[in-house]
Structure formats: C-alpha cells, structure tokens
Design a protein around this motif. Structure first.
Motif, PDB file in Angstrom:
ATOM      1  N   VAL A  69       0.849  -1.017   0.135  1.00  0.00           N
ATOM      2  CA  VAL A  69      -0.279  -0.122   0.069  1.00  0.00           C
ATOM      3  C   VAL A  69       0.972   0.739  -0.064  1.00  0.00           C
ATOM      4  N   ALA A  70       1.953   1.002   1.049  1.00  0.00           N
ATOM      5  CA  ALA A  70       2.349   2.435   1.012  1.00  0.00           C
ATOM      6  C   ALA A  70       3.244   2.352  -0.007  1.00  0.00           C
ATOM      7  N   THR A  71       3.666   1.562  -0.867  1.00  0.00           N
ATOM      8  CA  THR A  71       4.578   2.148  -2.543  1.00  0.00           C
ATOM      9  C   THR A  71       3.803   1.966  -2.994  1.00  0.00           C
ATOM     10  N   LEU A  72       2.630   1.237  -3.267  1.00  0.00           N
ATOM     11  CA  LEU A  72       1.786   1.888  -5.033  1.00  0.00           C
ATOM     12  C   LEU A  72       1.742   3.483  -4.220  1.00  0.00           C
ATOM     13  N   HIS A  73       1.598   4.132  -2.873  1.00  0.00           N
ATOM     14  CA  HIS A  73       0.569   5.993  -2.917  1.00  0.00           C
ATOM     15  C   HIS A  73       2.310   6.581  -3.135  1.00  0.00           C
ATOM     16  N   GLY A 100      -8.423  -2.137  -6.687  1.00  0.00           N
ATOM     17  CA  GLY A 100      -7.992  -3.161  -5.280  1.00  0.00           C
ATOM     18  C   GLY A 100      -7.406  -3.337  -4.453  1.00  0.00           C
ATOM     19  N   ASN A 101      -6.511  -5.108  -5.252  1.00  0.00           N
ATOM     20  CA  ASN A 101      -5.814  -5.596  -3.734  1.00  0.00           C
ATOM     21  C   ASN A 101      -4.662  -5.197  -4.182  1.00  0.00           C
ATOM     22  N   PRO A 102      -3.860  -4.499  -3.087  1.00  0.00           N
ATOM     23  CA  PRO A 102      -2.779  -4.620  -3.004  1.00  0.00           C
ATOM     24  C   PRO A 102      -1.500  -5.571  -3.589  1.00  0.00           C
ATOM     25  N   ARG A 103      -2.435  -7.168  -2.704  1.00  0.00           N
ATOM     26  CA  ARG A 103      -1.970  -8.144  -2.331  1.00  0.00           C
ATOM     27  C   ARG A 103      -2.297  -8.802  -3.526  1.00  0.00           C
ATOM     28  N   ALA A 104      -3.423  -8.324  -4.490  1.00  0.00           N
ATOM     29  CA  ALA A 104      -4.082  -9.233  -5.280  1.00  0.00           C
ATOM     30  C   ALA A 104      -3.143 -10.440  -6.148  1.00  0.00           C
ATOM     31  N   VAL A 147      -9.111  -8.183  -6.836  1.00  0.00           N
ATOM     32  CA  VAL A 147      -7.808  -8.474  -7.667  1.00  0.00           C
ATOM     33  C   VAL A 147      -7.547  -6.858  -8.094  1.00  0.00           C
ATOM     34  N   TYR A 148      -6.632  -6.258  -8.939  1.00  0.00           N
ATOM     35  CA  TYR A 148      -6.672  -5.519  -8.920  1.00  0.00           C
ATOM     36  C   TYR A 148      -6.451  -5.301 -10.628  1.00  0.00           C
ATOM     37  N   ILE A 149      -7.301  -3.534 -10.264  1.00  0.00           N
ATOM     38  CA  ILE A 149      -7.324  -3.424 -12.306  1.00  0.00           C
ATOM     39  C   ILE A 149      -6.725  -1.520 -12.594  1.00  0.00           C
ATOM     40  N   ALA A 150      -5.811  -2.088 -13.701  1.00  0.00           N
ATOM     41  CA  ALA A 150      -5.249  -0.761 -14.131  1.00  0.00           C
ATOM     42  C   ALA A 150      -4.996  -0.918 -15.946  1.00  0.00           C
ATOM     43  N   ASN A 151      -4.711  -0.158 -16.375  1.00  0.00           N
ATOM     44  CA  ASN A 151      -4.235   0.291 -17.531  1.00  0.00           C
ATOM     45  C   ASN A 151      -3.328   0.872 -17.769  1.00  0.00           C
ATOM     46  N   LEU A 175       3.274   2.161 -14.099  1.00  0.00           N
ATOM     47  CA  LEU A 175       2.224   0.562 -14.448  1.00  0.00           C
ATOM     48  C   LEU A 175       3.437  -0.226 -14.137  1.00  0.00           C
ATOM     49  N   MET A 176       4.180  -0.828 -14.794  1.00  0.00           N
ATOM     50  CA  MET A 176       5.997  -0.979 -14.455  1.00  0.00           C
ATOM     51  C   MET A 176       6.008  -1.152 -12.540  1.00  0.00           C
ATOM     52  N   ARG A 177       5.715  -0.670 -12.572  1.00  0.00           N
ATOM     53  CA  ARG A 177       6.305  -0.505 -10.907  1.00  0.00           C
ATOM     54  C   ARG A 177       5.174  -0.923 -10.312  1.00  0.00           C
ATOM     55  N   GLN A 178       3.652  -0.349 -10.298  1.00  0.00           N
ATOM     56  CA  GLN A 178       2.878  -0.843  -9.919  1.00  0.00           C
ATOM     57  C   GLN A 178       2.571  -2.255  -9.947  1.00  0.00           C
ATOM     58  N   ILE A 179       3.454  -2.721 -11.114  1.00  0.00           N
ATOM     59  CA  ILE A 179       2.632  -4.099 -10.968  1.00  0.00           C
ATOM     60  C   ILE A 179       4.436  -4.586 -10.700  1.00  0.00           C
ATOM     61  N   GLU A 180       5.086  -4.495  -9.933  1.00  0.00           N
ATOM     62  CA  GLU A 180       6.750  -4.560  -9.007  1.00  0.00           C
ATOM     63  C   GLU A 180       5.778  -5.116  -7.618  1.00  0.00           C
ATOM     64  N   VAL A 181       5.393  -3.605  -7.501  1.00  0.00           N
ATOM     65  CA  VAL A 181       4.466  -2.991  -5.857  1.00  0.00           C
ATOM     66  C   VAL A 181       4.079  -5.602  -5.486  1.00  0.00           C
ATOM     67  N   ILE A 182       2.487  -5.001  -6.795  1.00  0.00           N
ATOM     68  CA  ILE A 182       1.972  -6.205  -6.205  1.00  0.00           C
ATOM     69  C   ILE A 182       1.967  -7.242  -6.952  1.00  0.00           C
ATOM     70  N   ARG A 183       3.251  -7.648  -7.537  1.00  0.00           N
ATOM     71  CA  ARG A 183       4.021  -8.623  -7.971  1.00  0.00           C
ATOM     72  C   ARG A 183       2.385  -9.631  -7.614  1.00  0.00           C
TER      73      ARG A 183
END
Ligand code: SF4
Length: 260
Positions: A69-73, A100-104, A147-151, A175-183
């Motif tokens: 959550v903190a890193t998505l922020h 969505g869920n940051p741990r999705a 789930v997590y939803i993005a574009n 988006l790549m950074r979001q993916i790296e955080v959510i994994r």
C-alpha cells in the motif's frame, strides 16, 4: 517544543520518514532527552532511532502488511499531476491510477480510461467495467476488490481514441512499478493494446490468446477487452475459455456456466 526546524533538516527528516513508511513503519518516538536534531543524526548513522511504538505489533507483520500500500502510494505521488505526455492537455479530468487489492494474485490490465473512468477516477467503471465485474464475480467467483485493475495509460485519450505508442511508452513505466509492487501471480491483458504494449509483440488477438506468456516473472494471459465483448458478444465464449485457463492456474474452481 515550539522550536522551528532548519528547512534542510526538515526536508531530510521528511525524506527519511517517507523511506520508513515505504518499509511499513508508521509510528515513531523520540528517546527520552533526545532532541529532534539528535534523532535525525542518529537516523543518518543507522543507530535505530526510529522504532515501532507498539510492541504488540510484530515489525515483520506490520511491515509485510503495509509495504504494498505504502509503495503504491509512493508511485501515485511520483506521478503527481503528470504532464509527461500530451494527454494531460487533451481534456483529461483526472489521472486514473488503478484500483483493488494491493496484494492481489490476479491483475487485469486494460488500455486506457474512458469517459466514466475519467469522471470517477477509477478504471473500468462504465459499461465495460460492469461486464468485467460480471466476469470477475459471476465468472470467476471472485470479488472486484480481490483483484487489482489498471490500464496501460492513466489519462483518457480524447474521444476514446487508441493511445499512441509514445503515450503508452511514456506512461507504462508507472504501471510496471505497480506490477512490481503488487507481484500478482497472474496478469490478464485485456485487449490487443494492453497485450502488445506489455509483450512488445505485434500480433492479432487470435494469435495472442489461448496461451501463457512469461512477463517479468509473472504469468500473463491475453483476452478480449470487455468493450469489444460488448460490441461482439459472440466472443464471450472465447473470453470465458481464457478466464478458465486463468482460474485453473490460480486453483479456482471452474463452475459450469458462462459469463452471459
Ligand atoms: S497518460 Fe500517463 S504519462 Fe501521459 S499525462 Fe497521463 S499519467 Fe502522465
């Protein structure tokens, strides 16, 4: 008390606190008799001047539960009121970050926000979003918030035109950074723009669907964009097949029904 901090020290402290927040540490205290300046100097020399205040909370649990959550922020903060590509001046109302869920375990990635998304600041909230919700809930037996939803891009292109390649290239690092955080365990690319941008291959949807791709250590599948399915409902059966492949990978039970 009441003594104002040197601006440089204040900036250094703010940066240090943000660093600890990224590690999931939010509560701080000063050692008795220690000044703010001494505490900050201690931080620079890593003598652990900052500790979690509640001993009841495990540092590991606390950290593990708050890091995504903190890193998505942080990523959202880094985007700011972005002007990195031309879309910022072509009528966007707001940036649509992701939801969505940051741990999705499962992440859906579409193309770009539309009018409803631009209005509400959330991806997939219009008619296509309703169909995606239906696919997630009735089809997969999950909830949207699981789930997590993005574009690929975060600002609405004018008249919902297809995003230009340079716009995708400028925006997709976030988006790549979001993916790296959510994994997530599995990514589903919705539509050809998302698939082609993520996989960097130029192929038709019929060539892209129905198989797994390796994407930065995550499995990636491609299916139709819900907006396309609204225009051509005959393809829903094919999309359901794609979802079944994903469900199998995630160990989800596959009900004998479709997403109509
Ligand atoms: S689409 Fe992305 S890169 Fe372009 S202005 Fe919006 S947030 Fe910035």
């Amino acid at each position: 008390m009441g003594k104002s901090l040197d601006p440089q020290l204040r900036a250094a402290l703010a940066s240090r606190i943000r660093y600890y927040n990224d590690l999931g540490i939010y509560d701080f205290y000063r050692r008795p008799g220690q000044t703010m300046e001494a505490a900050s100097v201690g931080a620079e020399h890593a003598t652990l001047p900052v500790v979690i205040s509640s001993p009841a909370k495990s540092a590991v649990t606390e950290s593990t539960s708050k890091v995504p959550v903190a890193t998505l922020h942080t990523i959202r903060e880094d985007i700011g009121e972005c002007t990195r590509c031309r879309l910022h001046k072509l009528g966007r109302k707001q940036i649509v970050f992701g939801v969505g869920n940051p741990r999705a375990q499962l992440m859906f990635i579409g193309e770009a926000p539309g009018a409803d998304e631009d209005e509400q600041g959330e991806p997939f909230v219009g008619r296509a979003g309703q169909l995606l919700n239906n696919m997630i809930t009735n089809g997969m037996g999950l909830r949207r918030e699981d789930v997590y939803i993005a574009n690929i891009i975060k600002c609405r292109p004018p008249n919902n035109r297809t995003p230009e390649r340079d716009e995708c290239e400028t925006c997709s690092p976030f988006l790549m950074r979001q993916i790296e955080v959510i994994r997530p365990k599995v990514i589903v690319a919705l539509g050809s723009i998302a698939a082609k941008t993520l996989l960097a291959i130029n192929a038709s949807m019929s060539e892209l669907r129905g198989r797994w791709y390796e994407f930065r250590g995550t499995k990636l599948a491609v299916t139709y964009h819900p907006a396309f399915l609204l225009r051509d409902p005959r393809q829903k059966k094919a999309a359901w097949k794609d979802l079944q492949m994903v469900m199998k990978e995630l160990g989800l039970p596959i009900p004998a029904r479709n997403t109509d």
